[in-house]
Design a protein around this motif. Structure first.
Motif, PDB file in Angstrom:
ATOM      1  N   ILE A  36       0.873  -1.167   0.000  1.00  0.00           N
ATOM      2  CA  ILE A  36       0.000   0.000   0.000  1.00  0.00           C
ATOM      3  C   ILE A  36       0.909   1.215   0.000  1.00  0.00           C
ATOM      4  O   ILE A  36       1.832   1.300   0.810  1.00  0.00           O
ATOM      5  N   LYS A  37       0.660   2.141  -0.905  1.00  0.00           N
ATOM      6  CA  LYS A  37       1.352   3.425  -0.893  1.00  0.00           C
ATOM      7  C   LYS A  37       0.346   4.446  -0.375  1.00  0.00           C
ATOM      8  O   LYS A  37      -0.717   4.620  -0.953  1.00  0.00           O
ATOM      9  N   ALA A  38       0.684   5.093   0.724  1.00  0.00           N
ATOM     10  CA  ALA A  38      -0.192   6.089   1.325  1.00  0.00           C
ATOM     11  C   ALA A  38       0.583   7.384   1.511  1.00  0.00           C
ATOM     12  O   ALA A  38       1.774   7.357   1.804  1.00  0.00           O
ATOM     13  N   THR A  39      -0.097   8.517   1.341  1.00  0.00           N
ATOM     14  CA  THR A  39       0.576   9.797   1.547  1.00  0.00           C
ATOM     15  C   THR A  39       1.036   9.889   2.990  1.00  0.00           C
ATOM     16  O   THR A  39       0.347   9.441   3.901  1.00  0.00           O
ATOM     17  N   THR A  40       2.216  10.454   3.210  1.00  0.00           N
ATOM     18  CA  THR A  40       2.804  10.472   4.549  1.00  0.00           C
ATOM     19  C   THR A  40       2.186  11.509   5.468  1.00  0.00           C
ATOM     20  O   THR A  40       2.406  11.451   6.672  1.00  0.00           O
ATOM     21  N   LYS A  41       1.401  12.425   4.949  1.00  0.00           N
ATOM     22  CA  LYS A  41       0.759  13.384   5.855  1.00  0.00           C
ATOM     23  C   LYS A  41      -0.354  12.667   6.619  1.00  0.00           C
ATOM     24  O   LYS A  41      -0.925  11.689   6.145  1.00  0.00           O
ATOM     25  N   GLY A  42      -0.646  13.133   7.808  1.00  0.00           N
ATOM     26  CA  GLY A  42      -1.672  12.513   8.638  1.00  0.00           C
ATOM     27  C   GLY A  42      -3.058  12.645   8.009  1.00  0.00           C
ATOM     28  O   GLY A  42      -3.324  13.545   7.229  1.00  0.00           O
ATOM     29  N   ALA A  43      -3.931  11.729   8.352  1.00  0.00           N
ATOM     30  CA  ALA A  43      -5.304  11.745   7.859  1.00  0.00           C
ATOM     31  C   ALA A  43      -6.238  11.463   9.023  1.00  0.00           C
ATOM     32  O   ALA A  43      -5.815  11.008  10.080  1.00  0.00           O
ATOM     33  N   ASP A  44      -7.511  11.740   8.811  1.00  0.00           N
ATOM     34  CA  ASP A  44      -8.497  11.486   9.863  1.00  0.00           C
ATOM     35  C   ASP A  44      -8.696   9.989  10.046  1.00  0.00           C
ATOM     36  O   ASP A  44      -8.642   9.217   9.099  1.00  0.00           O
ATOM     37  N   CYS A  45      -8.939   9.604  11.272  1.00  0.00           N
ATOM     38  CA  CYS A  45      -9.244   8.218  11.606  1.00  0.00           C
ATOM     39  C   CYS A  45     -10.646   8.194  12.190  1.00  0.00           C
ATOM     40  O   CYS A  45     -10.903   8.849  13.200  1.00  0.00           O
ATOM     41  N   ILE A  46     -11.562   7.462  11.565  1.00  0.00           N
ATOM     42  CA  ILE A  46     -12.938   7.446  12.054  1.00  0.00           C
ATOM     43  C   ILE A  46     -13.116   6.521  13.254  1.00  0.00           C
ATOM     44  O   ILE A  46     -14.146   6.557  13.904  1.00  0.00           O
ATOM     45  N   ALA A  47     -12.120   5.720  13.586  1.00  0.00           N
ATOM     46  CA  ALA A  47     -12.191   4.837  14.750  1.00  0.00           C
ATOM     47  C   ALA A  47     -11.826   5.578  16.041  1.00  0.00           C
ATOM     48  O   ALA A  47     -12.364   5.288  17.091  1.00  0.00           O
ATOM     49  N   THR A  48     -10.896   6.511  15.949  1.00  0.00           N
ATOM     50  CA  THR A  48     -10.471   7.290  17.115  1.00  0.00           C
ATOM     51  C   THR A  48     -10.578   8.772  16.778  1.00  0.00           C
ATOM     52  O   THR A  48      -9.717   9.320  16.099  1.00  0.00           O
ATOM     53  N   LYS A  49     -11.621   9.394  17.249  1.00  0.00           N
ATOM     54  CA  LYS A  49     -11.876  10.812  16.934  1.00  0.00           C
ATOM     55  C   LYS A  49     -10.799  11.712  17.540  1.00  0.00           C
ATOM     56  O   LYS A  49     -10.278  11.448  18.601  1.00  0.00           O
ATOM     57  N   GLY A  50     -10.494  12.767  16.806  1.00  0.00           N
ATOM     58  CA  GLY A  50      -9.516  13.734  17.272  1.00  0.00           C
ATOM     59  C   GLY A  50      -8.078  13.309  17.073  1.00  0.00           C
ATOM     60  O   GLY A  50      -7.168  13.980  17.530  1.00  0.00           O
ATOM     61  N   ARG A  51      -7.844  12.223  16.377  1.00  0.00           N
ATOM     62  CA  ARG A  51      -6.494  11.699  16.159  1.00  0.00           C
ATOM     63  C   ARG A  51      -6.137  11.819  14.685  1.00  0.00           C
ATOM     64  O   ARG A  51      -6.953  11.544  13.830  1.00  0.00           O
ATOM     65  N   LYS A  52      -4.933  12.248  14.386  1.00  0.00           N
ATOM     66  CA  LYS A  52      -4.457  12.333  13.004  1.00  0.00           C
ATOM     67  C   LYS A  52      -3.227  11.439  12.870  1.00  0.00           C
ATOM     68  O   LYS A  52      -2.094  11.904  12.929  1.00  0.00           O
ATOM     69  N   PRO A  53      -3.436  10.134  12.703  1.00  0.00           N
ATOM     70  CA  PRO A  53      -2.291   9.213  12.613  1.00  0.00           C
ATOM     71  C   PRO A  53      -1.592   9.292  11.262  1.00  0.00           C
ATOM     72  O   PRO A  53      -2.150   9.770  10.273  1.00  0.00           O
ATOM     73  N   THR A  54      -0.362   8.796  11.222  1.00  0.00           N
ATOM     74  CA  THR A  54       0.377   8.663   9.971  1.00  0.00           C
ATOM     75  C   THR A  54       0.109   7.260   9.421  1.00  0.00           C
ATOM     76  O   THR A  54      -0.417   6.416  10.140  1.00  0.00           O
ATOM     77  N   PRO A  55       0.455   6.963   8.171  1.00  0.00           N
ATOM     78  CA  PRO A  55       0.193   5.630   7.616  1.00  0.00           C
ATOM     79  C   PRO A  55       0.862   4.490   8.371  1.00  0.00           C
ATOM     80  O   PRO A  55       0.367   3.373   8.367  1.00  0.00           O
ATOM     81  N   GLY A  56       1.964   4.743   9.053  1.00  0.00           N
ATOM     82  CA  GLY A  56       2.690   3.690   9.750  1.00  0.00           C
ATOM     83  C   GLY A  56       2.329   3.531  11.217  1.00  0.00           C
ATOM     84  O   GLY A  56       2.952   2.760  11.925  1.00  0.00           O
ATOM     85  N   THR A  57       1.303   4.227  11.676  1.00  0.00           N
ATOM     86  CA  THR A  57       0.897   4.157  13.080  1.00  0.00           C
ATOM     87  C   THR A  57       0.163   2.851  13.373  1.00  0.00           C
ATOM     88  O   THR A  57      -0.620   2.375  12.564  1.00  0.00           O
ATOM     89  N   ASN A  58       0.412   2.281  14.545  1.00  0.00           N
ATOM     90  CA  ASN A  58      -0.328   1.102  15.008  1.00  0.00           C
ATOM     91  C   ASN A  58      -1.565   1.552  15.767  1.00  0.00           C
ATOM     92  O   ASN A  58      -1.578   2.599  16.365  1.00  0.00           O
ATOM     93  N   CYS A  59      -2.618   0.706  15.761  1.00  0.00           N
ATOM     94  CA  CYS A  59      -3.857   1.046  16.441  1.00  0.00           C
ATOM     95  C   CYS A  59      -4.506  -0.231  16.982  1.00  0.00           C
ATOM     96  O   CYS A  59      -4.467  -1.273  16.333  1.00  0.00           O
TER      97      CYS A  59
END
Length: 69
Positions: A36-59
């Motif tokens: 998977i190629k994902a842009t490195t800037k943070g994006a919204d996560c609908i599972a954890t509100k208020g969090r802007k994880p990067t593509p390599g973040t664990n959850c």
């Protein structure tokens, strides 16, 4: 120009999760999804509100992205 993080589809990272709302592209090897190629800037996560994880973040709420099956 955007930079991309490259993550294997077998890894439990945000870019391979169904909750990831960022841009991503599937790379194929031998007609099977491999990376998977994902842009490195943070994006919204609908599972954890208020969090802007990067593509390599664990959850802890990770779920496989349905397009990878």
């Amino acid at each position: 120009m955007s930079s991309y993080a490259t993550i294997r589809i077998t890894e439990r990272k945000c870019a391979t999760c169904s909750f990831w709302m960022g841009e991503r592209i599937i790379d194929f090897r031998a007609n099977k999804p491999f990376y998977i190629k994902a842009t490195t800037k943070g994006a919204d996560c609908i599972a954890t509100k208020g969090r802007k994880p990067t593509p390599g973040t664990n959850c802890l709420k990770w779920q496989r992205w349905e397009k990878l099956d």
